[in-house]
Design an enzyme around this catalytic site. Structure first.
Site, mmCIF file in Angstrom:
data_model
loop_
_atom_site.group_PDB
_atom_site.id
_atom_site.type_symbol
_atom_site.label_atom_id
_atom_site.label_comp_id
_atom_site.label_asym_id
_atom_site.label_seq_id
_atom_site.Cartn_x
_atom_site.Cartn_y
_atom_site.Cartn_z
ATOM 1 N N SER A 162 -49.847 -34.872 -6.272
ATOM 2 C CA SER A 162 -49.971 -35.643 -5.026
ATOM 3 C C SER A 162 -49.794 -35.186 -3.267
ATOM 4 C CB SER A 162 -48.836 -36.864 -5.648
ATOM 5 O OG SER A 162 -49.098 -37.684 -6.339
ATOM 6 N N HIS A 200 -55.117 -38.121 -4.823
ATOM 7 C CA HIS A 200 -56.292 -36.836 -5.673
ATOM 8 C C HIS A 200 -57.260 -36.897 -5.067
ATOM 9 C CE1 HIS A 200 -52.620 -35.383 -8.417
ATOM 10 N NE2 HIS A 200 -52.433 -36.634 -7.533
ATOM 11 N N HIS A 202 -54.407 -37.312 -14.818
ATOM 12 C CA HIS A 202 -53.071 -37.295 -15.321
ATOM 13 C C HIS A 202 -53.412 -38.519 -17.083
ATOM 14 C CE1 HIS A 202 -52.310 -37.439 -11.262
ATOM 15 N NE2 HIS A 202 -51.595 -36.815 -11.506
ATOM 16 N N TYR A 212 -51.658 -40.459 -18.649
ATOM 17 C CA TYR A 212 -51.571 -41.781 -17.830
ATOM 18 C C TYR A 212 -53.174 -42.441 -17.432
ATOM 19 C CZ TYR A 212 -50.921 -40.494 -13.527
ATOM 20 O OH TYR A 212 -50.772 -40.196 -11.561
ATOM 21 N N GLU A 213 -54.082 -41.637 -17.125
ATOM 22 C CA GLU A 213 -55.042 -42.812 -16.531
ATOM 23 C C GLU A 213 -55.767 -42.694 -17.897
ATOM 24 O OE1 GLU A 213 -56.857 -40.886 -13.166
ATOM 25 O OE2 GLU A 213 -55.141 -39.094 -12.956
ATOM 26 N N ALA A 248 -45.832 -33.724 -7.143
ATOM 27 C CA ALA A 248 -44.932 -34.133 -6.217
ATOM 28 C C ALA A 248 -43.843 -34.964 -7.647
ATOM 29 C CB ALA A 248 -45.338 -35.773 -5.922
ATOM 30 N N MET A 304 -44.806 -36.577 -14.505
ATOM 31 C CA MET A 304 -45.607 -37.181 -14.942
ATOM 32 C C MET A 304 -46.684 -36.302 -15.362
ATOM 33 S SD MET A 304 -46.105 -41.199 -13.433
ATOM 34 C CE MET A 304 -44.826 -41.921 -13.090
ATOM 35 N N SER A 305 -46.575 -34.895 -14.911
ATOM 36 C CA SER A 305 -48.382 -34.097 -14.887
ATOM 37 C C SER A 305 -46.896 -32.481 -15.239
ATOM 38 C CB SER A 305 -48.503 -33.781 -13.226
ATOM 39 O OG SER A 305 -48.105 -33.076 -12.857
ATOM 40 N N ASN A 315 -38.032 -37.742 -3.559
ATOM 41 C CA ASN A 315 -37.128 -39.009 -3.856
ATOM 42 C C ASN A 315 -36.281 -39.132 -4.629
ATOM 43 O OD1 ASN A 315 -39.894 -39.999 -5.708
ATOM 44 N ND2 ASN A 315 -38.282 -40.370 -6.737
ATOM 45 N N HIS A 375 -45.130 -45.757 -5.111
ATOM 46 C CA HIS A 375 -46.485 -44.385 -4.842
ATOM 47 C C HIS A 375 -46.369 -44.050 -3.754
ATOM 48 C CE1 HIS A 375 -49.083 -41.807 -5.513
ATOM 49 N NE2 HIS A 375 -49.964 -42.442 -5.378
HETATM 50 N N1 HPA Z 1 -40.454 -40.337 -11.104
HETATM 51 C C1 HPA Z 1 -41.488 -39.247 -11.667
HETATM 52 N N2 HPA Z 1 -42.140 -39.012 -11.122
HETATM 53 C C2 HPA Z 1 -42.467 -39.000 -10.074
HETATM 54 C C3 HPA Z 1 -41.563 -39.566 -9.284
HETATM 55 C C4 HPA Z 1 -40.052 -40.290 -10.274
HETATM 56 O O1 HPA Z 1 -39.509 -40.592 -9.258
HETATM 57 N N3 HPA Z 1 -41.650 -39.078 -7.948
HETATM 58 C C5 HPA Z 1 -42.769 -38.658 -7.651
HETATM 59 N N4 HPA Z 1 -42.905 -38.648 -9.487
#
Ligand code: HPA
Length: 266
Positions: A25, A55, A77, A79-80, A107, A205-206, A229, A241
């Site tokens: 990302s 992406h 991903h 989750y898609e 990310a 998530m990846s 973050n 996001h």
């Molecule tokens: N959690 C999960 N996936 C993420 C995060 C998060 O805080 N930040 C960027 N991808």
């Protein structure tokens, strides 16, 4: 697979990539700057296009410092809504094309309270909390063994190289354990407290499905997370996001420098 390879080879000829890079990302710019041949995922038999902002969705081939590189500019991903086998298919394709070193980037949220947005973290190990494994199903011995060893998924040799590169560039690097959930929802504060107890430093998530498949195929793997973050928010601040994209944007220059230097050195 034969169809996919035929389709790619019709565009790249006898170019044989040795390094594969998956750009996460907001980190895809490298493939805009170094691009000899680009093939949109939609034009490749067997590939799926990502639907996520940040992406792009193309396979980019380039020679960088004399190294032949293939980059995934964006990933699909779990989750898609696709299967683990589908989202890791490009890793097997890279293997077939000749890739032996795989650089995985993403990310991620910082679980470690010392981590700040726009920090870069070398992934030293991972915790698969996705509840599924991409190797489930009939095993194809052509790629790897039924029960692959996972003691050194992220190669010490590559971690050392990346440390040296960062030092030379004056980039401060974090190191830690990456934990992946299926997503797409972010984590609750209680979940983050649990992940901290489990030994995680970052959450995303990846990456883990790709690392499992790459390791299974015998690839040497380096993982880099861009901390976008703090996942361990306790003050009730919300996460979006857009915030993730904004922070990866801030980190992208040092990220690019680091990845380029690693490519030069491996
Ligand atoms: N959690 C999960 N996936 C993420 C995060 C998060 O805080 N930040 C960027 N991808």
């Amino acid at each position: 697979m034969e169809k996919t390879l035929k389709c790619i080879r019709s565009k790249i000829g006898d170019f044989k990539p040795e390094i594969g890079i998956v750009l996460g990302s907001g980190l895809g710019e490298l493939a805009d700057e170094y691009c000899d041949i680009a093939i949109p995922y939609g034009d490749i038999d067997g590939f799926i296009s990502s639907t996520i902002k940040g992406h792009k969705g193309r396979l980019v081939f380039a020679e960088i410092f004399g190294k032949r590189v293939v980059m995934m500019q964006g990933r699909v991903h779990f989750y898609e809504g696709h299967s683990m086998q589908e989202i890791t298919y490009p890793i097997k394709v890279m293997k077939k094309l000749g890739v032996s070193t795989l650089i995985l980037t993403n990310a991620a949220g910082g679980v470690n309270p010392d981590f700040k947005p726009a920090d870069l973290m070398l992934i030293t190990d991972h915790i698969n909390n996705m509840g599924v494994n991409p190797l489930v199903g009939k095993n194809d011995e052509e790629f790897g063994t039924r029960f692959p060893d996972m003691t050194e998924v992220y190669r010490h040799e590559l971690i050392n190289t990346a440390r040296t590169c960062a030092k030379e560039l004056g980039i401060e690097l974090r190191e830690g354990v990456y934990l992946a959930n299926s997503g797409p929802s972010y984590e609750t504060p209680a979940e983050i407290r649990m992940y901290k107890l489990m030994g995680a430093d970052a959450v995303g998530m990846s990456t883990i499905p790709e690392a499992i498949v790459g390791n299974y195929c015998g690839m040497k793997i380096l993982g880099i997370s861009c901390i976008t973050n703090s996942a361990s928010k306790t003050g009730g601040e919300k996460l979006s996001h857009d915030e993730v994209i904004e922070a990866s944007d801030k980190a992208k220059d040092k990220f690019k420098k680091l990845v380029l230097k690693v490519v030069e050195k491996v």
